[in-house]
Design a protein around this motif. Sequence first.
Motif, short mmCIF file in Angstrom:
data_model
loop_
_atom_site.label_atom_id
_atom_site.label_comp_id
_atom_site.label_asym_id
_atom_site.label_seq_id
_atom_site.Cartn_x
_atom_site.Cartn_y
_atom_site.Cartn_z
N ALA A 163 0.62 -1.17 -0.03
CA ALA A 163 -0.20 0.17 -0.01
C ALA A 163 0.78 1.33 0.02
O ALA A 163 0.29 2.23 -0.64
N LYS A 164 1.98 1.18 0.68
CA LYS A 164 2.72 2.47 0.93
C LYS A 164 3.39 2.77 -0.67
O LYS A 164 3.55 4.08 -1.02
N ASP A 215 -4.04 1.78 4.90
CA ASP A 215 -3.85 0.53 4.36
C ASP A 215 -4.61 0.07 2.99
O ASP A 215 -5.16 0.97 2.44
N LEU A 216 -4.18 -1.19 2.38
CA LEU A 216 -4.63 -1.29 1.10
C LEU A 216 -6.12 -1.20 0.96
O LEU A 216 -6.61 -0.65 0.01
N ASN A 217 -6.96 -1.86 1.90
CA ASN A 217 -8.29 -1.75 1.76
C ASN A 217 -8.81 -0.39 1.66
O ASN A 217 -9.82 0.08 0.90
N THR A 218 -8.50 0.52 2.57
CA THR A 218 -8.77 1.93 2.53
C THR A 218 -8.48 2.66 1.27
O THR A 218 -9.20 3.61 1.10
N LEU A 219 -7.03 2.28 0.95
CA LEU A 219 -6.76 2.99 -0.26
C LEU A 219 -7.70 2.52 -1.64
O LEU A 219 -7.94 3.55 -2.34
N LEU A 239 -5.08 -2.47 -11.72
CA LEU A 239 -4.08 -2.86 -10.46
C LEU A 239 -4.98 -3.39 -9.21
O LEU A 239 -4.73 -4.33 -8.54
N PHE A 240 -5.90 -2.58 -8.83
CA PHE A 240 -6.87 -2.87 -7.77
C PHE A 240 -7.59 -4.20 -7.93
O PHE A 240 -7.99 -4.85 -6.97
N ALA A 241 -8.20 -4.23 -9.45
CA ALA A 241 -8.89 -5.48 -9.71
C ALA A 241 -7.94 -6.64 -9.45
O ALA A 241 -8.35 -7.82 -9.19
N HIS A 242 -6.68 -6.73 -9.63
CA HIS A 242 -5.61 -7.55 -9.53
C HIS A 242 -5.47 -7.97 -8.00
O HIS A 242 -5.45 -9.18 -7.55
N LEU A 243 -5.64 -6.89 -7.18
CA LEU A 243 -5.24 -6.95 -5.84
C LEU A 243 -6.65 -7.56 -4.93
O LEU A 243 -6.47 -8.23 -4.09
N ASP A 244 -7.72 -7.07 -5.39
CA ASP A 244 -8.83 -7.51 -4.52
C ASP A 244 -10.23 -7.07 -5.67
O ASP A 244 -10.85 -6.17 -5.71
N PRO A 245 -10.45 -8.11 -6.46
CA PRO A 245 -11.43 -8.21 -7.54
C PRO A 245 -12.80 -7.99 -7.23
O PRO A 245 -13.56 -7.18 -7.59
N GLU A 246 -13.30 -8.62 -5.93
CA GLU A 246 -14.23 -8.61 -5.68
C GLU A 246 -14.85 -6.99 -5.03
O GLU A 246 -15.90 -6.43 -5.51
#
Length: 335
Positions: A163-164, A215-219, A239-246
């Motif tokens: 996330a950083k 953190d990543l979820n908030t970002l 990028l975000f779909a790769h990390l958290d598709p749902e």
Amino acid sequence: MKTHTSQLTQPPREHNAQGEARRVGVELELSGMELDEIARIVADKLSLTVKKGGRYDRHLTGDDAGDWVIELDYAKLKRLGQSDRSEKTLANKLDQSAEDVLAWAAKLVVPVEIVTPPLPLDRLDSIENLIASLRLQGAEGTEDSPVYAFGMQLNPELPDLTAKTICAHLKAFLCLYDWLLKRADIDLSRRLTNYVDPFPKAYIERVLAADYWPDLNTLIDDYLADNPTRNRALDMLPLFAHLDPERVNAAVNDGLTKARPTFHYRLPDSKVSQQNWGIHEAWNDWVEVEKLAADPARLGACCKAYLGYLNDPLARIVNNWAEKVHNLWINPSSQ
């Protein structure tokens, strides 16, 4: 005189978290040439084999990095192009006639797109050479017609997926956006579309705050709340779909976002017909984003200065942030 290859600068972090050389995908839109002619030139230049997909796409195999795709950038026509019309029925003849009309109309405004596989950084010079070859054969870009709104998009792999690191690059991009826009000299045809809409001011102010290191979820949540669209100069949805598709699909489920561990830099025009134009212009400007992101002290100072500029009406009238960025915040070694 410097060659294009020598003009390509390297980012501060050349490897990913696994220690492998970072890769970058390139998407180049152009017109003025037939699909098969473009595919032949790319295949000949890179010693690849052309495989026909539908009537409007070609796949080029034989590259260790993966397949290249040459296609008409029009989803509806590509779907029609997959239809089997081998039977000479009346229905097929009518459908083919309708498709031919649509293809004729699309040819006037829809580009052919070259989509590379993720290429190692040291192979970006092959894109320079390819652009030069296409130019010699009559390739046309954005500035060759008032109705062309063609772009070149870069998909650089991240040095890591923390996330950083993601947040630092977002901060750096937002700070440098005015400078990047001026450097890119975007054609009117693309300015009048929504392909590269700017980020909302409230979102910029949130991200540039000194204590904004979520953190990543908030970002991801913050991004989706203000930017539920692919139409940003820096599209973070892949990028975000790769990390958290749902999480992403719940906010933007248009079937168009391709999940991948890369940034999706959509700002540059395709100026393929211009002498000496190449990927080095957009790539080297993008590297300035990475340099700023990798320098915490310089990044923090730049964020503070830009926030002050955004919230000072007088400063926005008498000062030019793009010029200030150029004079104060771009690494002098790149000039």
